[in-house]
Design a protein around this motif. Structure first.
Motif, PDB file in Angstrom:
ATOM      1  N   ILE A   1       0.707  -1.201   0.115  1.00 31.58           N
ATOM      2  CA  ILE A   1      -0.023   0.039  -0.030  1.00 31.58           C
ATOM      3  C   ILE A   1       0.855   1.221   0.019  1.00 31.58           C
ATOM      4  N   TRP A   2       0.148   2.407  -0.299  1.00 27.36           N
ATOM      5  CA  TRP A   2       0.996   3.733  -0.354  1.00 27.36           C
ATOM      6  C   TRP A   2       0.762   4.285   1.099  1.00 27.36           C
ATOM      7  N   VAL A   3       1.847   4.601   1.636  1.00 30.92           N
ATOM      8  CA  VAL A   3       1.704   5.388   3.249  1.00 30.92           C
ATOM      9  C   VAL A   3       2.397   6.673   2.947  1.00 30.92           C
ATOM     10  N   GLY A   4       1.796   7.727   3.801  1.00 29.27           N
ATOM     11  CA  GLY A   4       2.524   8.791   3.651  1.00 29.27           C
ATOM     12  C   GLY A   4       3.621   9.260   4.545  1.00 29.27           C
ATOM     13  N   ASP A   5       4.080  10.218   4.891  1.00 32.97           N
ATOM     14  CA  ASP A   5       5.109  10.745   5.969  1.00 32.97           C
ATOM     15  C   ASP A   5       4.392  10.815   7.299  1.00 32.97           C
ATOM     16  N   VAL A   6       2.976  10.884   7.332  1.00 34.43           N
ATOM     17  CA  VAL A   6       2.291  11.373   8.503  1.00 34.43           C
ATOM     18  C   VAL A   6       1.628  10.052   8.998  1.00 34.43           C
ATOM     19  N   HIS A   7       1.822   9.781  10.374  1.00 31.66           N
ATOM     20  CA  HIS A   7       1.048   8.684  10.857  1.00 31.66           C
ATOM     21  C   HIS A   7      -0.512   8.842  10.991  1.00 31.66           C
ATOM     22  N   GLU A   8      -1.036   8.386  10.168  1.00 36.13           N
ATOM     23  CA  GLU A   8      -2.550   8.982   9.851  1.00 36.13           C
ATOM     24  C   GLU A   8      -3.310   8.447  11.152  1.00 36.13           C
ATOM     25  N   ARG A   9      -3.308   7.361  11.725  1.00 36.99           N
ATOM     26  CA  ARG A   9      -4.277   7.078  12.895  1.00 36.99           C
ATOM     27  C   ARG A   9      -4.034   8.025  14.108  1.00 36.99           C
ATOM     28  N   GLU A  10      -2.825   8.291  14.443  1.00 41.74           N
ATOM     29  CA  GLU A  10      -2.328   9.100  15.453  1.00 41.74           C
ATOM     30  C   GLU A  10      -2.671  10.617  15.348  1.00 41.74           C
ATOM     31  N   VAL A  11      -2.265  11.082  13.903  1.00 42.12           N
ATOM     32  CA  VAL A  11      -2.310  12.629  13.893  1.00 42.12           C
ATOM     33  C   VAL A  11      -3.915  12.719  13.697  1.00 42.12           C
ATOM     34  N   ARG A  12      -4.674  11.802  13.289  1.00 44.23           N
ATOM     35  CA  ARG A  12      -6.208  12.212  12.956  1.00 44.23           C
ATOM     36  C   ARG A  12      -6.654  12.753  14.167  1.00 44.23           C
ATOM     37  N   GLU A  13      -6.332  12.311  15.420  1.00 51.05           N
ATOM     38  CA  GLU A  13      -6.875  12.629  16.638  1.00 51.05           C
ATOM     39  C   GLU A  13      -6.406  14.106  17.086  1.00 51.05           C
ATOM     40  N   VAL A  14      -5.297  14.429  16.572  1.00 52.69           N
ATOM     41  CA  VAL A  14      -4.807  15.737  16.907  1.00 52.69           C
ATOM     42  C   VAL A  14      -5.196  16.936  16.128  1.00 52.69           C
ATOM     43  N   ALA A  15      -4.931  16.690  14.524  1.00 56.23           N
ATOM     44  CA  ALA A  15      -5.242  17.651  13.727  1.00 56.23           C
ATOM     45  C   ALA A  15      -6.595  18.064  13.411  1.00 56.23           C
TER      46      ALA A  15
END
Ligand code: NAP
Length: 306
Positions: free
Chosen positions: A260-274
């Protein structure tokens, strides 16, 4: 509340519609914009990108041509091919698909593209114009990020923006564009100390480092807008499970394709803050192609003084 995903694919679709209608207008004036993509070598991913660009051109009424140079080629031979495309008046935009094979002098190649046809915005003349704030062809990915911010209603004026990465094609032009949009900009790179202390100051955080999910909740100020430029191919089961969990859509994608393609950002964690963030895929990626199409139209207009 979890962050809202910025719909890059949807916004890219809107831009493509705008481009298609501009193409129709140009055709009434007897102009059909044309893009030539030069692919050197036989890299499968590059070839897929080039085909995707050609298909998008076709959908929007832009004439597209693909020049594939498969075998070993020297810088001099490649420069000669580019010269002939520079001289072809039916070509408005030229794109050299990157990465180039190791034996090729990338700098010489990018500098050989006529600045007026340089739809990637990588020529030093276009980068210089960008720095000075003059009208020019601007690199597609950072220009796409600016469109995402604008069309998502993100206020850049007075915002603290942190750009992670200082490459010539993404980080540097991104920082300049944000500065022109009146943000206060900090650029970070691999030698930056206390990275998280700096990124936590960002109202707008743009990650373009090519490091899988490196940006975690600890790097992000609550309520920040996070733009993830990174595209990293991941095929490690344990890593995908750690990042997304086994009951996620991403895990199902992985089971289907083997990566899969994954970004530079930890999506699951950052979604809780951003407050807002771009997904990978479907965020910045589609914008890059949409802006490439828009740049081709812009080049066609500028070359004809329209
Ligand atoms: P690049 O040329 O490799 O540059 C990476 C930058 O990140 C460099 O400035 C590097 O610092 C910095 N960096 C690397 N590791 C770091 C770390 N641990 N901490 C802080 N900074 C670090 O890559 P690029 O061409 O800019 O691309 C970046 C990412 O965006 C890649 O994943 C690429 O695939 C993706 N990309 C996506 C699109 C799209 O359309 N979605 C388009 C272009 C690129 P130094 O300068 O100190 O080495």
């Amino acid at each position: 509340m979890p962050a809202t995903f910025i719909n890059g694919a949807g916004i890219a679709g809107d831009i493509k519609k705008e481009v298609a209608s501009e193409v129709a207008g140009l055709k009434q004036k007897g102009v059909q914009p044309g893009l030539t993509v030069i692919l050197v070598g036989d890299d499968a991913a590059s070839s897929a990108y080039v085909n995707m660009k050609a298909r998008t051109c076709e959908q929007l009424g832009i004439r597209s041509r693909k020049i594939v140079i498969p075998g070993p080629v020297t810088t001099a031979e490649l420069l000669a091919r580019i010269r002939s495309v520079n001289e072809d008046d039916s070509v408005d935009g030229i794109l050299i698909q990157l990465p180039l094979p190791k034996q090729i002098d990338k700098h010489a190649v990018l500098e050989s593209v006529l600045p007026s046809k340089d739809v990637d915005g990588f020529h030093s003349s276009n980068l210089g114009s960008l720095l000075l704030g003059h009208e020019s062809l601007v690199a597609c990915t950072p220009a796409g990020v600016m469109e995402l911010l604008k069309r998502s209603g993100v206020q850049t004026e007075g915002a603290n923006a942190v750009v992670l990465g200082r490459s010539d094609d993404v980080g540097k032009p991104q920082a300049v564009l944000l500065m022109h949009a009146n943000a206060t900009v900090t650029i970070c790179h691999s030698k930056t100390r206390h990275l998280a202390d700096i990124t936590r100051q960002a109202d707008i955080l743009v990650a373009a480092i090519g490091r899988t999910a490196m940006i975690t909740a600890n790097h992000v100020k609550p309520g920040a807008v996070v733009i993830d430029v990174g595209t990293n191919q991941v095929s490690d089961r344990a890593e995908i499970e750690r990042l997304f969990g086994k009951d996620s859509v991403r895990w199902k994608d992985f089971e289907k394709r083997g990566y899969i393609w994954v970004g530079d950002v930890h999506e699951r964690e950052v979604r809780e803050v951003a407050s807002m963030m771009t997904p990978v895929p479907g965020g910045v990626g589609p914008m890059t192609i949409a802006v490439l199409m828009r740049n081709t139209i812009k080049a066609a207009r500028m070359r004809r003084g329209l």
